[in-house]
Design an enzyme around this catalytic site. Structure first.
Site, mmCIF file in Angstrom:
data_model
loop_
_atom_site.group_PDB
_atom_site.id
_atom_site.type_symbol
_atom_site.label_atom_id
_atom_site.label_comp_id
_atom_site.label_asym_id
_atom_site.label_seq_id
_atom_site.Cartn_x
_atom_site.Cartn_y
_atom_site.Cartn_z
ATOM 1 N N SER A 211 -12.689 -22.729 165.959
ATOM 2 C CA SER A 211 -11.244 -22.710 165.786
ATOM 3 C C SER A 211 -10.846 -23.256 164.413
ATOM 4 O O SER A 211 -11.346 -22.769 163.402
ATOM 5 C CB SER A 211 -10.603 -23.497 166.942
ATOM 6 O OG SER A 211 -9.214 -23.330 166.968
ATOM 7 N N ASP A 431 -8.922 -12.734 171.333
ATOM 8 C CA ASP A 431 -8.637 -14.155 171.123
ATOM 9 C C ASP A 431 -7.184 -14.327 170.696
ATOM 10 O O ASP A 431 -6.712 -13.679 169.758
ATOM 11 C CB ASP A 431 -9.587 -14.690 170.043
ATOM 12 C CG ASP A 431 -9.452 -16.181 169.788
ATOM 13 O OD1 ASP A 431 -8.564 -16.827 170.364
ATOM 14 O OD2 ASP A 431 -10.254 -16.696 168.983
ATOM 15 N N HIS A 460 -11.207 -18.174 173.660
ATOM 16 C CA HIS A 460 -11.219 -18.819 172.345
ATOM 17 C C HIS A 460 -12.334 -19.850 172.357
ATOM 18 O O HIS A 460 -12.305 -20.793 173.131
ATOM 19 C CB HIS A 460 -9.865 -19.492 172.114
ATOM 20 C CG HIS A 460 -9.757 -20.253 170.836
ATOM 21 N ND1 HIS A 460 -9.709 -19.637 169.608
ATOM 22 C CD2 HIS A 460 -9.654 -21.588 170.590
ATOM 23 C CE1 HIS A 460 -9.579 -20.555 168.665
ATOM 24 N NE2 HIS A 460 -9.554 -21.747 169.234
#
Length: 525
Positions: A211, A431, A460
């Site tokens: 991320s 995502d 994710h």
């Protein structure tokens, strides 16, 4: 940014964003400083899950351009290598910004194949301002206490109440941390990464980020391409739209994921009794939201808290069965108990969450420019809300302190890099937090990188979460640098994992590893 690739080929190159002025050391000739840094003093801090975990602290400058000035402390963790073959430190980061990474070291070391993990010192760290690092930021304790104003600004009074909350948070951060906020940003955190490298005595590091951690890793690689040995980026931030546009782009895909969740409920009408038509289920969900705006469940779950509760389902579908049960109990039986329980499990913000949010806001507001005219925010979010109502206004208020932030902003870093060894990128096509196009963009910007796509996946954070195909590519890369090479947009494609089953099914609703990982990654990052 909503468009998905029907076939993984033929994507156009996306231009990089504006470049920020980088520290002078970024362009200086490489000079080994490994022998000059103080070495961490490791102590046992093992847990039942990760018994060999060790912890240490590292002093770094608050301002790296003033190394003799004030210093702060970073909290580190380590799972030491055990194999005869040693490939150096593997730094791991869970994203955020604001995520604590110390426990992630234990998770990564225990989730990789043992023969691969044995070759690395897996290093976790709490970035500056986070967790056990000092100082740890908490701008305004209680900022997320329920019940908050409705996120939807249906009338001027509600909008003013939300604006007052956002400005109050920004003002509190400025009053409490005026001397620290100018140095809570991604470039400063990347320079901390290099301080960790030096303290570990390593000429080069291996890095594995999820991320926001992908942006931190890409920025570090821009600063020090010659100090990167291997680079793994999972669920990739698009560096060309940080951070205002990125949040607007997220809203569209979170709405898609929410609709996918509602369609999944319709597919399992036998379990939930909410109907077989996804549109009917969606109508019931928004009716629940309207009712909670008037009468919060248990005095805790109003409309805004409901959105907070269901947002994690957009990150990880392993939560869907729990959210669906709470939804069905409220609609079918007027039972608020499961909804309150779901809020406490997925939506409530504790002191750790307050710390994470304080750092999240500090980094995002400092990293890049944000509109200071609220009329621009209102117009942009109204436009998005018409197409994507699920999280648009909730997300807007989450980021709204940046309209009032007390420090000046940097310009985004152009992470274009032609000097790196091959990097390995992982991206799911659906995502929501880091939409698919980000992986494609960074693949183009990092010359020689390889992109592995989870086709049809919507989670994710996708490696070490139960998908054997993805994990085999990760393991091969960390073992000996092997990367897949393809002719299209993706270098390799893996099928997504099956959707979860309702809780009453004998099948597990989520893999243990997937649930553990997403508990560590958290939400909003």
């Amino acid at each position: 940014m909503r468009q998905r690739a029907a076939v993984l080929c033929g994507a156009a190159v996306i231009a990089a964003g504006t470049v920020t002025a980088l520290p002078a050391e970024a362009s200086a000739p490489h000079r080994s400083d490994a022998s000059q840094a103080a070495k961490p003093s490791w102590k046992k801090c093992g847990t039942s899950d990760y018994p060999t975990l060790q912890c240490a602290s590292l002093s770094v400058p608050l301002d790296h351009d003033r190394p003799d000035g004030r210093r702060i402390t970073l909290a580190l963790s380590r799972i030491p290598h055990t194999g005869a073959a040693y490939q150096g430190p593997l730094l791991v980061n869970p994203g955020g910004p604001g995520g604590s990474g110390r426990t992630l070291a234990g998770f990564v070391a225990s989730s990789l194949p043992p023969e691969v993990a044995a070759q690395y010192d897996v290093i976790g760290f709490d970035p500056r301002g986070v967790g056990k690092s000092e100082p740890a930021l908490n701008c305004l304790p209680g900022h997320f206490d329920p019940v908050r104003p409705d996120s939807l600004p249906a009338d001027p009074a509600v909008e003013e109440a939300n604006l007052a909350r956002a400005k109050g948070f920004a003002d509190a951060c400025g009053a409490k941390y005026a001397d620290v906020l100018p140095y809570i940003d991604t470039v400063s955190a990347a320079r901390d990464v290099d301080a960790i490298r030096a303290a570990l005595g390593a000429e080069r590091i291996n890095y594995f980020g999820y991320s926001y951690g992908t942006y931190l890793g890409a920025v570090y690689a821009k600063l020090h391409p010659d100090r990167v040995r291997r680079l793994v980026l999972d669920s990739v931030v698009d560096p060309t739209d940080v951070w205002y546009d990125a949040n607007l782009n997220q809203d569209h895909v979170f709405d898609d994921r929410h609709r996918a969740f509602l369609a999944w409920i319709a597919e399992h009408d036998g379990a939930y009794g909410l109907g077989t038509d996804p549109e009917r289920v969606e109508t019931a969900w928004y009716a629940m939201r309207t009712a909670l705006a008037k009468e919060p469940a248990g005095g805790k779950v109003g409309a805004s808290e409901l959105e907070d509760t269901f947002l994690p389902g957009g990150y990880y579908n392993g939560y869907w069965p729990y959210l669906a049960e709470a939804f069905a109990a409220y609609v079918n039986d007027a039972d608020t108990g499961l909804l309150v329980e779901a809020y406490e499990n997925f939506g409530a913000v504790d002191a750790s969450g307050e710390n994470g949010y304080s750092v999240y806001a500090s980094v995002q507001c400092r990293d890049a420019g944000w509109p200071r005219d609220w009329d621009e925010w209102r117009d942009d979010n109204e436009d998005v809300y018409e197409k994507a109502p699920f999280m648009t206004w909730n997300n807007a208020w989450y980021n709204a302190p940046c309209a009032f932030w007390p420090t000046a902003s940097r310009r985004p870093v152009d992470v274009t890099n032609r000097e790196l060894p091959p990097a390995l990128l992982f991206q799911a096509t659906g995502d929501a937090a880091t939409p698919y196009e980000g992986g494609v963009t960074v693949h183009r910007l990092l010359r020689g990188s390889s992109l592995v796509v989870e086709e049809g996946g919507g989670n994710h954070g996708i490696t070490l979460s139960g998908n054997t195909c993805l994990d085999e590519h990760l393991a091969a890369y960390l073992a000996d640098g092997t990367v897949p090479r393809g002719d299209g947009e993706a270098d390799a494609v893996c099928a997504a994992l099956p959707a979860p089953k309702p809780l009453e099914s004998k099948a597990a609703s989520a893999s243990s590893r997937g649930s553990t990982l997403h508990g560590l990654l958290g939400f909003r990052g």
